[in-house]
Every structure is written in structure tokens, then in C-alpha cells.
Design a protein around this motif. Structure first.
Motif, PDB file in Angstrom:
ATOM      1  N   ASN A   1      -1.577  10.244  -4.267  1.00 13.88           N
ATOM      2  CA  ASN A   1      -2.672  11.057  -3.764  1.00 13.88           C
ATOM      3  C   ASN A   1      -2.298  11.809  -2.492  1.00 13.88           C
ATOM      4  N   ILE A   2      -1.626  11.105  -1.596  1.00 15.93           N
ATOM      5  CA  ILE A   2      -1.159  11.768  -0.390  1.00 15.93           C
ATOM      6  C   ILE A   2       0.252  12.250  -0.661  1.00 15.93           C
TER       7      ILE A   2
ATOM      8  N   GLU B   1      -7.329   1.233   5.745  1.00 14.04           N
ATOM      9  CA  GLU B   1      -6.543   1.157   4.520  1.00 14.04           C
ATOM     10  C   GLU B   1      -5.626  -0.057   4.619  1.00 14.04           C
TER      11      GLU B   1
ATOM     12  N   ASN C   1      -5.476  14.417   4.728  1.00 15.49           N
ATOM     13  CA  ASN C   1      -5.917  13.542   5.798  1.00 15.49           C
ATOM     14  C   ASN C   1      -5.832  12.092   5.351  1.00 15.49           C
ATOM     15  N   VAL C   2      -5.295  11.253   6.220  1.00 11.43           N
ATOM     16  CA  VAL C   2      -5.382   9.820   5.961  1.00 11.43           C
ATOM     17  C   VAL C   2      -6.723   9.330   6.500  1.00 11.43           C
TER      18      VAL C   2
ATOM     19  N   TRP D   1       0.860  -1.195   0.000  1.00  8.67           N
ATOM     20  CA  TRP D   1       0.000   0.000   0.000  1.00  8.67           C
ATOM     21  C   TRP D   1       0.881   1.224   0.000  1.00  8.67           C
TER      22      TRP D   1
ATOM     23  N   ASN E   1       0.152   5.498  -1.043  1.00  2.00           N
ATOM     24  CA  ASN E   1      -0.829   6.396  -1.653  1.00  2.00           C
ATOM     25  C   ASN E   1      -0.139   7.700  -2.005  1.00  2.00           C
TER      26      ASN E   1
HETATM   27  C1  LIG Z   1      -5.812   7.820  -1.392  1.00  8.15           C
HETATM   28  O1  LIG Z   1      -6.190   8.673  -2.430  1.00  8.15           O
HETATM   29  C2  LIG Z   1      -7.600   8.764  -2.661  1.00  8.15           C
HETATM   30  C3  LIG Z   1      -7.831   9.641  -3.841  1.00  8.15           C
HETATM   31  O2  LIG Z   1      -7.272  10.897  -3.669  1.00  8.15           O
HETATM   32  C4  LIG Z   1      -8.292   9.310  -1.422  1.00  8.15           C
HETATM   33  O3  LIG Z   1      -9.686   9.359  -1.638  1.00  8.15           O
HETATM   34  C5  LIG Z   1      -7.970   8.423  -0.273  1.00  8.15           C
HETATM   35  O4  LIG Z   1      -8.519   8.946   0.904  1.00  8.15           O
HETATM   36  C6  LIG Z   1      -6.470   8.284  -0.103  1.00  8.15           C
HETATM   37  N1  LIG Z   1      -6.199   7.333   0.930  1.00  8.15           N
HETATM   38  C7  LIG Z   1      -5.788   7.714   2.106  1.00  8.15           C
HETATM   39  C8  LIG Z   1      -5.478   6.642   3.061  1.00  8.15           C
HETATM   40  O5  LIG Z   1      -5.662   8.882   2.395  1.00  8.15           O
END
Ligand SMILES: *[C@@H]1O[C@H](CO)[C@@H](O)[C@H](O)[C@H]1NC(C)=O
Ligand SMILES: *[C@@H]1O[C@H](CO)[C@@H](O)[C@H](O)[C@H]1NC(C)=O
Ligand SMILES: *[C@@H]1O[C@H](CO)[C@@H](O)[C@H](O)[C@H]1NC(C)=O
Ligand SMILES: *[C@@H]1O[C@H](CO)[C@@H](O)[C@H](O)[C@H]1NC(C)=O
Ligand SMILES: *[C@@H]1O[C@H](CO)[C@@H](O)[C@H](O)[C@H]1NC(C)=O
Ligand SMILES: *[C@@H]1O[C@H](CO)[C@@H](O)[C@H](O)[C@H]1NC(C)=O
Ligand SMILES: *[C@@H]1O[C@H](CO)[C@@H](O)[C@H](O)[C@H]1NC(C)=O
Ligand SMILES: *[C@@H]1O[C@H](CO)[C@@H](O)[C@H](O)[C@H]1NC(C)=O
Length: 838
Positions: free
Chosen positions: A216-217, A307, A243-244, A211, A213
Motif C-alpha cells: 500500500n505504501i 501501526e 502518508n503513514v 509489519w 505495508n
Molecule cells: C496501509 O495501507 C492501507 C490501505 O491502503 C492504508 O489505509 C493504511 O493507512 C496504510 N498504513 C499506513 C501505516 O500507512
């Protein structure tokens, strides 16, 4: 030295930035100090509590004789462990933890051997304190903290806790075993959040990310779990980058925690708080739970978010066992919990640890006794369960039944999947098993018939009810093969006859299969039977004197023709001046394409080799070539372009054709010139690969260094330009470019593009992908926009295919799996990142 940051009052009144910078003193808090010389023992039944009594530091009994030095939530029945000192080695009864008069926190076993000590790096503590945040601290006389449990997390984060770069959570081994398990969650030095799995493939333990992200993050400076229960990535100046997890309920009424659970899932939990008036700091050290709250408060942790969303499909090693163990498969229950299951007739190897995988409850098929053994086995269907790795053979075959027969007759085959004409055979150990709702085709697992309905002489009762025969019959796995005595005597004429028949049938089938797959032995036979040797005169007649030109290329011109039997054909006449190269090309093409038989390869009908004439006759492809279809005449996007579904269908068809060439011929064929011009479409829009003039015949596992650039510029893999061996991966590269063109419906190079960034499709596509602006690639294509997830997957696959480093490019079978979505597509690196290092 890390500042001290845990006063709730201060948190409310100051910004995060200030909190991180200002040193706070323990004295500013109304906590109960643990003074020098204090100690706890496993027998004393006492704990060091936080002022509110919500958290306790001390010994928890885990097994009858095993104690964990831990911090727990002390006011809720489920006294959840949030931190521990000795998770890998439970301490025996009689162990003790002491804040020594020298100011050190030391944990020793009954004989005085140190089990653990807080690492304060020099300065000595003047006192310790269990804070209301759940942080246990050692502080010096000036109030600065020397050591904090928050800086040395195990598997859990609490509000106000911060994960600096290069820190990690390590999951527990199982629900009840707190030892370190296989999963890690890391705030990396580069600022990215990544979860890793330790892959315990025999002999080669390795780690890989399951995993991340970071597309995105954004990468950040630290991971903050703030006072109000938001877990976010913060930049160096404290701004929230992303934010996670977001908070569910108020932090006054609920406890929150984020835990990397034993199943590799990072979960955000919430638990209602017990009413603060009931402060009862008695010792409850025997693990029993109090029942005061029963019926008053819900007494469970509830997971609000987690997640990765599907741990079963997220975890995928190359050979590793996956989220569950070998031969088992992973299923998501209630959309969020991982369950490991065994296939029919398989049992858990270790019933107390389901992640150790499954083993059959029957003896495996005996390769030396194949004819009889075939009937002793059956295939059990497992819809939607996939083991995407573990393939050892893949081939086209007409029916599922023939595919099943192939598996039953191959003692290596443990499981077979028939999917759209492709038969995939897999062998033990089956790895990365999971339920895939999107799986097309079904898995059929080979099981020994326990009560065969065939002739009584060939029954194989399961091991439990049979007598082990001590002889040389030992299987590779060290598993004894059990056979009933009567089988040894079963040499009746009937059995011999039966075996002989089966054997003959089997060898016939096998021979046919070899031929179908371009086997060397059958090749010449095959050619003469299937290819027509035309005279030049016949072809002149068929084409009306080489009249209607369909197209022309570097090596010759293609004409439309009609054979006497009314069959439409495309006739390719190689240029007259026959050079050695052309002769070789001609020969190659006849040999290569003549020996193949696949619905995604253009069929060669015949040839003419007469004097100076070299002519090839193909099946006629009424819808022309893919480049015309995609880019039309003008090259720009126009309304007549093929729809999204047609394009994705073509992508899969071309991929299948290449898989056939790479994997399923006894001699591997590298096409070397995959491009839209060489993909033709028949009347039902089925795509077929054509033009094998440049194809290279390589023995499987053999690579060759080529000199001179082959193929067509723009599709050619970079290794052609370097002095490195050229492998089948050159076709993967060309396919990647073709895939991008299919997705975007535009050519690899577009000189008239709106901006300079868009000229080179591959670069532009990577930019768009990286910036999360994939929609730009398919702007006026409503169908594609509606399938933007698939667009993204296809673009990611293409990015993997066009990696400069051939070893990073996936094989074509993997490409197909990724296109289908049956295999997770990891985030691709910049395709050009390797170039600069050469
Ligand atoms: C990963 O990216 C997606 C799309 O931007 C977002 O909706 C999701 O919350 C992200 N995951 C985490 C753990 O932040
Ligand atoms: C805790 O210890 C420190 C340093 O010894 C002291 O200054 C402070 O007053 C103590 N706090 C309490 C609540 O006892
Ligand atoms: C926990 O699991 C580890 C690893 O399998 C094992 O060595 C250890 O004995 C287990 N501990 C307990 C208490 O079962
Ligand atoms: C915690 O973070 C969230 C969102 O990142 C923010 O809205 C909230 O104000 C923060 N709370 C505190 C106490 O800083
Ligand atoms: C904090 O850093 C981010 C980027 O890391 C930047 O965009 C933002 O402007 C900065 N804010 C302040 C107040 O300096
Ligand atoms: C605690 O008790 C008070 C009064 O007994 C009540 O108003 C409150 O809702 C209870 N719960 C919490 C979480 O404070
Ligand atoms: C734990 O304590 C409870 C009550 O305090 C008692 O009923 C129970 O028997 C104890 N269990 C053990 C294993 O000592
Ligand atoms: C074997 O026999 C049992 C009962 O005797 C029956 O339930 C089962 O279906 C049989 N299995 C096969 C494969 O015939």
C-alpha cells in the motif's frame, strides 16, 4: 555532507525540496550556541536548552545511580526522552559531557573513560546548539552541520526529522528501561518501511518482519516527518507518495512525535504545548515533575494513530515467543495497548518483566506415572485465546470430550483446541499466544488439580505446601518435581486396580485411534472388515450391465450403481487390458483410500479383483465433481455458479482432506492429483477428495526423487519437471491453483479470456493482487465483493501455495489456519521468482 534544515522560519517560506538541497547555517538562527570548552556533569544540574526552552540536552537521572545523556521535551511535566546517547549503559554519577576545545563532543565516565562521542568524521566543530526542533547539532565555523541527533535517532522522530534509507528506530526495552528492546522500525535500502522483531528463540536469535505495508505504501526515497506533523514517504524529488500518519492538531499548539514504543507499536503522539510566556530554564534534574500546569492543561501524550493495528496478531514467529513471552498471551486493551497475560494457574516468570513469559505454578504431568497423573489434571477453558504455533499433533475426532481426553492422557500435551472436528494438541513452550476474537473453537489448558476430589491417596498439593523430595525425579526443564511423601506409599490394591483399568482403557482407545488413522498394524484387519470384496457378477447387476456412465478418465470409466441394500454407489471399472501400472494403481487406491476415514475423502465401499477385472466401488456423490459446478459446461462465468460461501466452504473442506492425508495418517499420503475433477460433492454439498490412483505413500519425513511427470498439467508443481525430491508440497501447489479457481470461479487456463493477461489464472491473479485490483477477480460476484477482505486473504494464501520454491509453500495445517484467518498471512512474493534461479 548533510544540509542543515531546521529553521522554522525557513520551513514556512520554502518548499521541502529547497530545504533538502540548500545548506543552512546555524548563524541564521537565533539559537544559543554552546561554545568550545563547555561541559555538563551529572551533578551540575544544568542543561543546554533550545532558544524557546522547549528542548533540553543533558543528563537525566533514570535510576538512583544511572544517568542518561538525552534530549527531552523540557516544558512539559512528562519530560519525554526523544534521543539518548547511552541507552544501553546508564552512566554513573560523576559522568560528564564536554564540547572540547578541540571541537569534539565527548561523554566520559568519572574516571575519564569515553562512554560515547559524536562521530563527526574528521572536521571539528566550532560550536554546538540545541535547536527548537529538538535537534542537537555540531556545526563547523562555516555553519554546516557535522553531526545531528536527528541523523542518529533512537526510538523517536520529531517534526522536520527525516529518515533516510537504511536508518532505523529501535524500541526501548520496556516502559521504564530505555535499553534497546526487541523491535525495530526501518526505512530500508530498498525504500520499504518495515518493522522487525528480534526473535529470542533459545539458541537461534533471528529477525523477521511483523509489519510492512509496501503493497500500500510505495517504496520511497526517504521518510519525512514534516513541519506540520505529517509522516510520509517521499520520492527522490520530494513528492509525497503516501502518508503513514496524518496530523491531528496544529503544530503551533501541539507537540508531535512518532515513537516506536517498547511494545513494538509505532505511535503518533500529540501533547498540548505549554504557554510560551512561561519560559523557565531552571534545572530540574531530579526527575520530579512540576505541578504548575496541573488542572490547566491536559498533561498527557495522547496517541492519535498507530501501526500495526493489532500487535498481538501481527507478531508471529515460527517458534518465537510472540509479542509476549512463552506460555503467555497478548491482548489489546482499549484497542491499542498491548497487555501480556498468563493462563490460569500460570505466573509471570519475572514479575518485573512481563515479556519474559509465564510458567505454571504446578509440577508438570509426570510421563512415567501416567495412569494416576491423568486424574490429577484438569483442563481450564480459555475462549478466544490461541497459540497458533506449537502444534505437535492434529487429528479428526468426533467430540470435544474425546479430544480433551487425548490431551489429558498425553503427558506432552499442554493445551488442546477442538475446532470443527479437528483436535489440535500443543506442547510447551506455547508460543505466539494472543486473543483472537475470530477464533472458532476454544483453547483448553492443562492444569494440575490443586485440591482433587478423587481418592485421597492421589492428591498432589501444589509445590508451595509440599515437601521437596530429593530423589531422581528431576524433570527435563530442570524443574524439581515435588511429591508428598504419602504418595510414595500409596501402593494400595485400590490404586493398582485403578491404574490397571485406566491403562487398559487407554490402550484400547489408542489402538482404535491408530486404526482410524490408517495405522500399519491394524490396516489389513481394517480392510477386511470395512471393504466389501465384490464379485464381477454382483457389480454387473448393481450397474445394470455397466449402463449409466457418470464419467470417464484416463484409467477407466465410472458408472452409477445400486447395491442390493439400495445404497447408491459409483463403480469405477479400470480398462480391461490390465497392465502392470494399472495393477499397481488399483492396489494403491485400495490400500490408500481403503485405509482412510475422513469426511472430506470419498469413501471406498469395496472392490472387485477377479481375473482381468479391476473394479472400485465408492460412495455415490450426487452433486458431481467440482469442475462441473465451477466451470459449468461452457467454461465461462454463468449465473448458476456456486455462491461465495459455498466456494469458501469447499476450499476449507478440501484443505482438511489434504491435512488428513499429509499429517494424520501414520504413513503420509501425497495425493499428487488435486484438481476440481477430483473433488466430488455429496448431496449436502460436502466436498470430498477422490481418485487416489496417483497417490504416493511416503513414510513421514521421507522424500523421494521421482522421474516422469505425474498429475495433471496446470496443477502440477514445478518440481516435477526438475530433478528434485517431490514432497507433500506438490499437493499444496495444486491446492493453491484450485483455491484460485474457487475464488475466481474460473479455470486455471481460459483461452477465451478478454485479454491476453487473463489467460493464465495464476499470473493474472498475482497481477491483480500486486496492483491492488482484487475486485477484478470477482467482478460480478456481489457476495465476494462484500467479502473482499476474505478474497484478498484467500488469494494471498493461494499465492503462497503456488510458490515455485516448495520450501516457501506453507504446510496444509498452516494453510487452514491462514484461510480461517487465525494466522496472519504475510505478503506473498511473486510465485515465479524462484524459477529463474534454478
Ligand atoms: C496501509 O495501507 C492501507 C490501505 O491502503 C492504508 O489505509 C493504511 O493507512 C496504510 N498504513 C499506513 C501505516 O500507512
Ligand atoms: C554561533 O556560533 C557561530 C560560529 O561560531 C557564530 O557565527 C554565531 O554568531 C553564533 N550564534 C550565536 C547566536 O551566538
Ligand atoms: C534494562 O533491560 C536490560 C535488558 O534486559 C537489562 O540488561 C538492564 O539491566 C535493564 N536496565 C535497567 C536500568 O533496569
Ligand atoms: C506536510 O505534508 C502534508 C501532507 O503530506 C502537506 O499537506 C503539508 O503542506 C506539509 N507541510 C509542510 C510544512 O510542508
Ligand atoms: C517526482 O517523482 C515521481 C515518481 O517518483 C513522479 O511521478 C513525479 O512526476 C515527479 N515529480 C516531479 C515534479 O518531477
Ligand atoms: C496562551 O496564553 C494566551 C493568553 O494568555 C492564550 O490566548 C492562549 O490560548 C494560550 N495558549 C496557547 C497554546 O498559546
Ligand atoms: C526534586 O526537586 C523537588 C523540588 O524541586 C523536591 O521537592 C524533591 O524532593 C526533589 N527530589 C529529589 C529526589 O531530590
Ligand atoms: C480448591 O479449593 C479452593 C478453596 O479451598 C476452591 O476455591 C477451589 O475452587 C478449589 N479448586 C478446585 C479445582 O477444586
Amino acid at each position: 555532507m548533510a544540509p542543515f534544515q531546521h529553521s522554522r522560519l525557513c520551513f514556512f517560506s520554502l518548499s521541502l525540496l529547497l530545504l533538502l538541497l540548500l545548506p543552512f547555517t546555524v548563524t541564521s538562527q537565533s539559537n544559543r550556541n554552546v561554545s568550545l570548552g563547555s561541559s555538563l556533569t551529572t551533578e551540575s544540574n544544568s542543561l543546554w536548552l533550545s532558544p524557546s526552552g522547549e528542548f533540553a540536552f543533558g543528563f537525566q537521572r533514570i535510576t538512583t545511580d544511572g544517568y542518561l545523556l538525552a534530549i527531552v521535551f523540557d516544558k512539559i511535566p512528562e519530560r519525554t526522552v526523544v534521543w539518548s546517547a547511552n541507552r544501553n549503559n546508564l552512566a554513573p554519577i560523576g559522568s560528564r559531557v564536554e564540547l572540547t576545545t578541540q571541537g569534539r563532543l565527548v561523554f566520559t565516565d568519572p574516571s575519564g573513560n569515553q562512554i560515547w562521542a559524536a562521530n563527526t568524521n574528521g572536521p571539528v566543530a566550532s560550536h554546538a546548539a540545541m535547536l527548537d526542533t529538538g535537534n542537537f547539532v555540531l556545526a563547523s565555523s562555516d555553519g554546516s552541520s557535522l553531526w545531528e541527533s536527528f541523523q542518529d535517532p533512537t526510538d523517536t522522530l520529531l517534526p522536520t526529522q527525516i529518515m533516510e534509507r537504511d536508518s532505523r528506530l529501535i524500541a526501548s526495552h520496556s516502559r521504564s528501561n530505555h535499553s534497546e528492546g526487541r523491535f525495530k522500525f526501518i526505512m530500508q535500502l530498498d525504500g520499504n518501511l518495515v518493522m522487525y522483531q528480534r526473535d529470542e528463540h533459545p539458541g537461534t536469535p533471528s529477525e523477521y518482519a511483523y509489519w510492512s505495508n509496501h503493497s500500500n505504501i510505495p517504496s520511497g526515497y526517504r521518510l519525512v516527518f514534516n513541519q506540520s506533523g505529517f509522516l510520509f514517504v517521499a520520492s527522490i524529488n520530494g513528492t509525497v507518495l503516501d502518508n503513514v500518519f496524518s496530523n491531528g492538531g496544529s503544530s503551533q499548539d501541539f507537540y508531535h512525535r512518532v515513537t516506536l514504543d517498547y511494545d513494538g507499536v509505532l505511535r503518533y503522539y500529540e501533547h498540548p504545548k505549554r504557554n510560551a510566556s512561561n519560559n523557565n530554564p531552571t534545572s530540574r534534574n531530579n526527575g520530579s515533575t512540576s505541578s504548575e500546569e496541573d488542572g490547566v492543561w491536559p498533561t498527557k501524550w495522547v496517541s492519535l494513530d498507530f501501526e500495526p493495528k493489532n500487535i498481538c496478531t501481527a507478531v508471529r514467529g515460527t517458534l518465537g515467543s510472540g509479542a509476549c513471552g512463552y506460555n503467555s498471551y497478548c491482548e489489546m486493551e482499549d484497542g491499542q495497548y498491548r497487555v501480556c497475560k498468563c493462563p490460569p494457574r500460570y505466573i509471570f516468570q519475572d514479575p518485573s518483566d512481563e515479556t519474559k513469559g509465564c510458567v505454571p505454578d504446578f509440577a508438570p504431568q509426570d510421563c512415567r506415572r501416567l495412569p494416576e497423573e491423568i486424574d490429577a489434571f484438569d483442563l481450564a477453558a480459555m475462549p478466544k485465546v490461541n497459540w497458533p504455533q506449537s502444534n505437535y499433533e492434529a487429528f479428526e475426532i468426533d467430540t470435544e470430550d474425546l479430544c480433551q481426553q487425548s490431551c489429558l492422557k498425553d503427558c506432552r500435551c499442554t493445551l488442546v483446541v477442538y475446532n470443527g472436528g479437528l483436535c489440535l494438541m500443543k506442547r510447551s513452550p506455547l508460543s505466539n499466544g494472543r486473543v483472537e476474537d475470530a477464533m472458532s473453537g476454544r483453547s483448553l489448558i492443562k492444569v494440575r488439580r490443586s485440591n482433587s476430589t478423587t481418592t485421597t491417596t492421589t492428591t498432589f498439593p501444589p509445590p508451595v505446601s509440599s515437601v521437596p523430595v530429593e530423589n531422581e525425579e528431576k524433570e527435563n526443564g530442570g524443574q524439581a518435581l515435588f511429591i508428598v511423601g504419602s504418595v510414595l506409599l500409596a501402593t494400595s490394591a485400590f490404586v493398582i486396580l485403578l491404574s490397571a483399568t485406566t491403562f487398559i482403557l487407554f490402550s484400547r482407545l489408542k489402538k482404535k485411534k491408530d486404526q482410524d488413522r490408517g495405522g500399519k498394524d491394524g490396516e489389513n484387519d481394517w480392510l477386511s472388515r470395512n471393504l466389501q470384496n465384490f464379485s464381477y457378477r454382483q457389480l454387473e447387476q448393481a450397474t445394470g450391465g455397466f449402463d449409466e456412465v457418470l464419467g470417464s478418465g484416463a484409467s477407466g470409466t465410472v458408472y452409477r450403481g445400486v447395491l442390493p441394500n439400495q445404497r447408491l454407489v459409483a463403480v469405477k471399472r479400470l480398462d480391461n487390458a490390465v497392465s502392470q501400472t494399472q495393477d499397481r494403481e488399483f492396489e494403491t487406491e485400495v490400500k490408500v483410500i481403503g485405509g482412510t476415514n475422513h469426511k472430506n475423502l470419498v469413501k471406498l465401499v469395496g472392490f472387485c479383483n477377479e481375473g482381468l477385472h479391476r473394479v472400485l466401488v465408492y460412495e455415490f456423490m450426487s452433486n458431481g465433481s467440482l469442475d462441473k459446478l465451477l466451470f459449468g459446461g461452457g467454461g465461462g462465468r454463468d449465473s448458476s455458479r456456486p455462491g461465495w460461501y459455498t466456494r469458501t466452504g469447499i476450499a476449507s473442506a478440501v484443505a482438511r482432506g489434504i491435512v488428513y492425508l499429509h499429517e494424520e495418517c501414520s504413513t503420509q499420503i501425497i495425493h499428487c492429483d488435486i484438481k476440481p475433477q477430483n473433488v466430488l460433492l455429496d448431496e449436502s454439498m460436502t466436498a470430498k477428495i477422490a481418485d487416489f490412483g496417483l497417490a504416493k505413500l511416503l513414510k513421514v519425513d521421507q522424500t523421494r526423487t521421482m522421474t516422469g511427470i505425474r498429475g495433471t498439467k496446470g496443477y502440477v508443481a514445478p518440481e516435477w519437471f526438475r530433478n528434485v525430491p517431490v514432497t507433500a508440497k506438490v499437493d499444496v501447489h495444486s491446492f493453491g491453483i484450485l483455491l484460485l479457481e474457487l475464488v475466481c470461479c474460473r479455470s486455471k487456463l481460459e483461452m477465451e479470456a478478454e485479454s491476453e493477461d487473463e489467460v493464465v489464472l495464476a499470473d493474472w491473479a498475482y497481477e491483480c493482487y500486486k496492483e491492488g485490483k482484487l475486485a477484478r477477480l470477482v467482478e460480478d460476484d456481489d457476495e465476494a465483493m462484500a467479502n473482499i477482505g476474505k478474497v484478498e486473504r484467500f488469494v494471498k494464501v493461494a499465492m503462497w501455495c503456488i510458490q515455485d520454491d516448495p520450501s516457501l509453500r506453507p504446510g496444509m495445517i498452516k494453510v487452514i489456519h491462514m484461510l480461517e484467518g487465525s494466522v496472519h498471512v504475510p505478503i506473498p512474493p511473486d510465485p515465479a521468482s524462484f524459477m529463474s534461479t534454478i
